[in-house]
Design a protein around this motif. Structure first.
Motif, mmCIF file in Angstrom:
data_model
loop_
_atom_site.group_PDB
_atom_site.id
_atom_site.type_symbol
_atom_site.label_atom_id
_atom_site.label_comp_id
_atom_site.label_asym_id
_atom_site.label_seq_id
_atom_site.Cartn_x
_atom_site.Cartn_y
_atom_site.Cartn_z
ATOM 1 N N GLY A 32 20.498 64.761 30.147
ATOM 2 C CA GLY A 32 21.785 65.517 30.795
ATOM 3 C C GLY A 32 22.684 65.629 29.664
ATOM 4 O O GLY A 32 23.881 65.482 29.692
ATOM 5 N N ILE A 33 22.319 65.924 28.293
ATOM 6 C CA ILE A 33 23.234 66.368 27.314
ATOM 7 C C ILE A 33 23.463 67.820 27.386
ATOM 8 O O ILE A 33 22.473 68.674 27.734
ATOM 9 C CB ILE A 33 22.343 66.003 25.939
ATOM 10 C CG1 ILE A 33 22.319 64.623 25.890
ATOM 11 C CG2 ILE A 33 23.369 66.481 24.921
ATOM 12 C CD1 ILE A 33 21.306 64.172 24.502
ATOM 13 N N PRO A 34 24.710 68.185 27.363
ATOM 14 C CA PRO A 34 24.930 69.691 27.601
ATOM 15 C C PRO A 34 24.275 70.514 26.728
ATOM 16 O O PRO A 34 24.137 70.333 25.773
ATOM 17 C CB PRO A 34 26.404 69.855 27.142
ATOM 18 C CG PRO A 34 27.029 68.078 27.569
ATOM 19 C CD PRO A 34 25.926 67.466 26.966
ATOM 20 N N LYS A 35 23.817 71.730 27.335
ATOM 21 C CA LYS A 35 23.254 72.563 26.541
ATOM 22 C C LYS A 35 23.862 73.459 25.261
ATOM 23 O O LYS A 35 23.556 73.938 24.359
ATOM 24 C CB LYS A 35 22.374 73.592 27.559
ATOM 25 C CG LYS A 35 21.742 74.804 26.945
ATOM 26 C CD LYS A 35 20.238 74.315 26.671
ATOM 27 C CE LYS A 35 19.349 75.356 26.016
ATOM 28 N NZ LYS A 35 19.780 76.598 25.300
ATOM 29 N N THR A 36 25.160 73.116 25.368
ATOM 30 C CA THR A 36 26.204 73.502 24.362
ATOM 31 C C THR A 36 26.017 73.027 23.104
ATOM 32 O O THR A 36 26.426 73.713 22.191
ATOM 33 C CB THR A 36 27.831 73.615 25.248
ATOM 34 O OG1 THR A 36 27.802 72.284 25.625
ATOM 35 C CG2 THR A 36 27.962 74.535 26.135
ATOM 36 N N ILE A 37 25.477 71.716 23.116
ATOM 37 C CA ILE A 37 25.071 70.953 21.895
ATOM 38 C C ILE A 37 23.932 71.917 21.166
ATOM 39 O O ILE A 37 23.011 72.060 21.630
ATOM 40 C CB ILE A 37 24.704 69.600 22.168
ATOM 41 C CG1 ILE A 37 25.903 68.639 22.742
ATOM 42 C CG2 ILE A 37 24.182 69.004 21.111
ATOM 43 C CD1 ILE A 37 26.826 68.292 21.605
ATOM 44 N N SER A 38 24.392 72.440 19.924
ATOM 45 C CA SER A 38 23.348 73.358 19.417
ATOM 46 C C SER A 38 22.407 72.711 18.584
ATOM 47 O O SER A 38 21.273 73.164 18.339
ATOM 48 C CB SER A 38 24.110 74.317 18.466
ATOM 49 O OG SER A 38 24.932 73.581 17.409
ATOM 50 N N ASP A 39 22.733 71.263 18.084
ATOM 51 C CA ASP A 39 21.855 70.544 17.266
ATOM 52 C C ASP A 39 21.256 69.067 17.971
ATOM 53 O O ASP A 39 22.000 68.371 18.133
ATOM 54 C CB ASP A 39 22.407 70.409 15.810
ATOM 55 C CG ASP A 39 21.421 69.734 15.054
ATOM 56 O OD1 ASP A 39 20.477 69.450 15.121
ATOM 57 O OD2 ASP A 39 21.523 70.008 13.744
#
Lengths: 228, 124
Positions: A143-150
């Protein structure tokens, strides 16, 4: 604002001085956690000025070492805490890029990202593919936002409030995903900034293997059911 | 048949041990009850093998023996996973001890140029 850097180190006797000295111009103090090394990492770190050397009597993993370091930094009245790897993959001159965001009150937690424009140097294609898969895993399973790139960034900075609030439990490699999950689900303000990571034959040999992805997934699964 | 007698004797023995352990406060009443249900089911299926066939056809499995095997595998997976979790809990306790021991030396080895800390605050 007092900035304290934290370097978890395991069998880094030969590299720890160079890494610590490269970091020291950008922090007020540095804490090196010797995570039960078999070599003289502890004494090597202890001999460096402005460096606190702490020793785990037995090896507990990078996440455990970071947690010990974070608690020590809070004890030493840090305002900003920076996590950085001992193997030289991270560029210490980019520490101000992370701390500036906190100093200017734009965020409570800043993650260094390898995928925001600054090309990682020497990153194998397989690692790149695995990190992309890790990003999707984080999104669906954690459930970590996909906007986190790394999805596995180890270069991060936290202000004091965040360091007290984020109570991560994972001892080993899964701590990076766990911290992302805890931060993005909290009311803390977070941000990613681009950082350059340099992979060398040495760091690739000692660092995470591609097969470690399965171990991380397993550790995260166990973590869901583990009370502590 | 001899196999039925041996199996029933085995189930009765572990049933007795289960409640002895409950009496010794080694396991909870809930755990003792769950294990007892398992042992008594074993006795029932040993005495009346036709029960497994009826249960198997209810679940859509061909033979009663197959159903028992599937259940046994599932129960073993569950128990192994539970062991992993217990192990993880023990690991975390060890880590807490190691951390506490490591931090207890923090003030002893401070660098000459660093300030002596005034308070300790832990989130763990």
């Amino acid at each position: 604002m007092k900035i304290i850097g934290i370097i978890p180190a395991y069998n880094e006797e030969k590299r720890i001085r160079a890494t610590a000295e490269a970091c020291l111009p950008f922090v007020d103090e540095l804490i090196v956690i010797d995570d039960g090394s078999a070599d003289n990492t502890f004494m090597a770190a202890k001999s460096i000025p402005r460096v606190y050397a702490i020793r785990h009597t037995i090896n507990r993993g990078q996440g455990a070492a970071l947690r010990t370091g974070t608690h020590a930094a809070l004890h030493l009245t840090a305002d900003i805490i920076v996590h950085i790897d001992a193997d030289g993959q991270h560029d210490p001159s980019q520490i101000p890029d992370l701390t500036h965001v906190i100093k200017s009150n734009q965020a409570d937690v800043v993650f260094g990202s390898r995928f925001l424009g600054q090309e990682p140097k020497g990153m194998p294609l397989s690692r790149r593919a695995l990190l992309l898969a890790g990003r999707w895993f984080n999104t669906f399973a954690q459930g970590i936002p996909k906007t986190i790139s790394d999805p596995q960034s180890g270069f991060r900075a936290l202000n004091r409030k965040a360091a007290v609030q984020i109570n991560f439990k994972q001892d080993r490699m899964a701590h990076a995903s766990e911290i992302l999950k805890l931060v993005t689900r909290s009311k803390l303000r977070w941000m990613e900034v681009p950082v350059t990571v340099t992979y060398t034959a040495d760091s690739l040999n000692k660092g995470q293997k591609n097969t470690d992805a399965l171990k991380i997934a397993w550790q995260l699964l166990l973590g869901i059911f583990t009370k502590s | 048949m001899l196999i039925q007698i041996l199996l029933i004797l085995g189930f009765v023995l572990v049933f007795a041990i289960t409640w002895r352990r409950f009496g010794q406060n080694v396991i909870t009443f809930r755990e003792a009850s769950l294990w007892s249900f398992l042992w008594l089911s074993g006795v029932a299926f040993t005495l009346y093998p036709g029960l497994t066939e009826r249960l198997a056809s209810f679940f859509g499995v061909g033979r009663g023996v197959d159903l028992i095997l599937y259940l046994a595998v599932a129960i073993q997976f569950f128990l192994i996973f539970k062991l992993f979790i217990l192990n993880e809990q023990s690991e975390r306790k060890i880590t807490n001890l190691v951390e506490r021991e490591a931090l207890s030396h923090l003030n002893e080895d401070e660098p000459a140029s660093a300030n002596r800390p005034s308070n300790y605050e832990s989130n763990g």
